[in-house]
Scaffold this motif. Structure first.
Motif, PDB file in Angstrom:
ATOM      1  N   SER A 137       1.792   6.994  -6.898  1.00 19.87           N
ATOM      2  CA  SER A 137       0.652   7.728  -7.274  1.00 19.87           C
ATOM      3  C   SER A 137       0.925   9.195  -6.930  1.00 19.87           C
ATOM      4  O   SER A 137       0.545  10.204  -7.943  1.00 19.87           O
ATOM      5  N   ARG A 147       2.072   1.843  -3.518  1.00 19.36           N
ATOM      6  CA  ARG A 147       0.985   2.315  -4.310  1.00 19.36           C
ATOM      7  C   ARG A 147       0.927   3.656  -4.197  1.00 19.36           C
ATOM      8  O   ARG A 147       0.619   4.479  -5.114  1.00 19.36           O
ATOM      9  N   GLU A 195       0.714  -1.144   0.071  1.00 20.77           N
ATOM     10  CA  GLU A 195      -0.035   0.039   0.160  1.00 20.77           C
ATOM     11  C   GLU A 195       0.824   1.398   0.236  1.00 20.77           C
ATOM     12  O   GLU A 195       0.669   2.321  -0.741  1.00 20.77           O
ATOM     13  N   PRO A 241       3.311  -6.905  -7.183  1.00 21.17           N
ATOM     14  CA  PRO A 241       3.149  -6.181  -5.910  1.00 21.17           C
ATOM     15  C   PRO A 241       3.735  -7.352  -5.030  1.00 21.17           C
ATOM     16  O   PRO A 241       3.376  -8.429  -4.837  1.00 21.17           O
TER      17      PRO A 241
END
Length: 520
Positions: free
Chosen positions: A304, A300, A297, A334
């Motif tokens: 972003s 990610r 997470e 991932p």
């Protein structure tokens, strides 16, 4: 000629006026760095140090570190980098254990002389002959700073064999006393070359050294790979996310490397500084993570926010350090730490050393040109770690059908609850997906009935109010009954090493005192 310091000589010859080091307003060119390192080498020889002698170095990320580091190597001596947070007892242990003949020490000038840990540690070791403060207020005392005020010296790097020891890197010592991994010039060169290739590092790049250079990650991936390439290095003595973001903008830093806790801190500050975040996007082209498993997470969110790829790698001090890495131009899965470096082999082994099938969990074993010679002065420990040409990492992992490595946990971190194997990282990944959670560490605690019970220690994002009961329920909804943590402690912070790794061994519920607002 295998001396690692030849990389500096080469870059100084090719790019003499190119900025090698930046720290604040200070800039040092490659020619100046080479001249300074030569002066250090000359003075070490004047002290009577011989090829193969060990020289310890305690220094934060300031220009003196690479100067001393390459100077020691040029003299044909062995660098023994020490954690700058060590106290006198720890310093004495490392000087004694490594058989150091000399000790470069960056002393905190604000400390009372009775609290100068470096001097105290040195005074307890008769075999270490030379204490060399990096700076000193005493003009009568020999110091590195005084050496550098002498006329520049020309010093050709000592001719070394590839298997000669270049660096002794001490492991963190999570169990027992720390051990010194002996890494040869060939070990270190091979890893610096691989790091340069995998990061696509070029002359035009600027890297930023937020990781301590005394640690294998910062030393190889940032310093040695950059010097090999002729890139510029921005030195950060102490990690501060706001300062790092500003330095990235000011110096057009293109490559950042850090441990997961640094990425988490940069994410938090990035949310507070949207304008600066936009500017970072125009500078950074690549993020590199290692030192610990990065929560999916976090990757990610970082990719972003800052619009760049974050590549995870895996390795240990004993592997100089990188063993696997994701590729810029390849598919990134991932949770995977990538594929073996060129010339490296990875197998997943059972306790007897048999290779396990694709997808099965076992101990990660590594065979490569970067694997250490052994632990200095520890034949028994070396024989246990190095078996039939393979280095046994102590990490639990699995390989997929394409050779991608997934690290599950440390062998010693695995929790056995009621006979079931539980891997803390799986629980940590679940907790990191909760919107209120900023950082987490899962540990096992002794339990009379089950053997071990699962506890989670959590830091919340600012102004978030989740409590332990809420987070236990979150985990229970996504994990098997034997896996979810029975207690979650909300803390203001987690204990960390100087390199930003979470110190799980210091997390105990008996140390926790709950305040009225639920923070610890």
């Amino acid at each position: 000629m295998h001396n690692l310091a030849v990389n500096l000589e080469r870059s100084a010859a090719l790019f003499p006026d190119k900025t090698a080091l930046r720290m604040g307003a200070e800039e040092i060119s490659y020619q100046q760095l080479e001249s300074a390192a030569s002066t250090v080498a000359h003075n070490l020889k004047q002290l009577g140090l011989e090829q193969g002698d060990k020289v310890a170095l305690s220094c934060p990320n300031v220009t003196y570190f690479p100067i001393a580091y390459y100077g020691i190597l040029k003299a044909g001596c062995v660098v023994v980098p020490l954690n700058t947070l060590f106290k006198n007892r720890e310093i004495a242990y490392h000087l004694q254990d490594s058989d150091a003949k000399a000790y470069f020490c960056f002393e905190n000038q604000d400390m009372d002389s009775s609290e100068q840990y470096g001097r105290l540690g040195f005074s307890q070791v008769d075999s270490c002959e030379h204490f060399i403060p990096i700076m000193t207020a005493d003009e009568s005392e020999r110091s590195l700073e005084q050496w550098l005020q002498q006329p520049s010296q020309v010093f050709e790097s000592a001719a070394m064999q590839g298997d000669d020891t270049a660096v002794i890197l001490y492991t963190s010592g999570t169990t027992g006393q720390p051990k010194g991994a002996e890494l040869s010039h060939s070990n270190m060169l091979a890893n610096a070359m691989s790091s340069q290739y995998l990061m696509r590092l070029e002359y035009s790049d600027t890297t930023i050294a937020t990781l301590p250079l005394f640690h294998s990650f910062g030393q190889t991936v940032m310093m040695n790979a950059s010097v090999l390439t002729g890139s510029s290095i921005v030195l950060i003595p102490r990690f501060d996310p706001k300062l790092v973001i500003q330095q990235i903008i000011d110096h057009k830093v293109s490559v950042f490397a850090g441990v997961p806790t640094m990425y988490i801190a940069l994410l938090t500050v990035g949310e507070q500084l949207p304008e600066q975040s936009e500017q970072v996007k125009h500078s950074l082209r690549l993020g590199v993570s290692g030192g610990a498993s990065m929560p999916v997470e976090v990757i990610r969110q970082f990719e972003s926010r800052f619009e760049l790829p974050v590549l995870e790698g895996y390795g240990l001090s004993e592997t100089a350090p990188v063993a696997t890495f994701n590729h810029i131009d390849g598919d990134r899965l991932p949770g995977s730490v990538g594929q073996p470096l060129c010339g490296h082999m990875i197998k997943i082994s059972d306790v007897q050393g048999n290779a396990l099938a694709v997808g099965e969990l076992g101990e990660v074993c590594i065979k490569s040109p970067s694997v250490m010679k052994g632990y200095y002065g520890r034949a028994e420990a070396s024989a246990e770690a190095l078996r039939d040409g393979w280095f046994w990492s102590g990490d639990i992992g699995r390989l997929d059908e394409h050779g991608n490595l997934f690290i599950v946990d440390r062998v010693k971190d695995m929790i056995i609850r009621g006979g079931y194997n539980v891997y803390p990282r799986e629980i940590e990944e679940v907790l990191m997906c909760h919107p209120d959670v900023e950082m987490v560490a899962v540990v096992g605690e002794h339990d009379e009935r089950l053997g071990e019970e699962i506890h989670a220690h959590v830091v919340l994002h600012e102004n978030c109010t989740s409590d332990g009961e809420t987070l236990v329920a979150w985990c229970r909804s996504q994990l098997a009954d034997y896996k979810y943590p029975r207690r979650v402690f909300i803390r203001a912070s987690l204990p960390m090493t100087a390199t930003g790794k979470i110190l799980k061994r210091e997390l105990h519920p008996l140390d926790v005192v709950e305040a009225a607002n639920g923070q610890l």
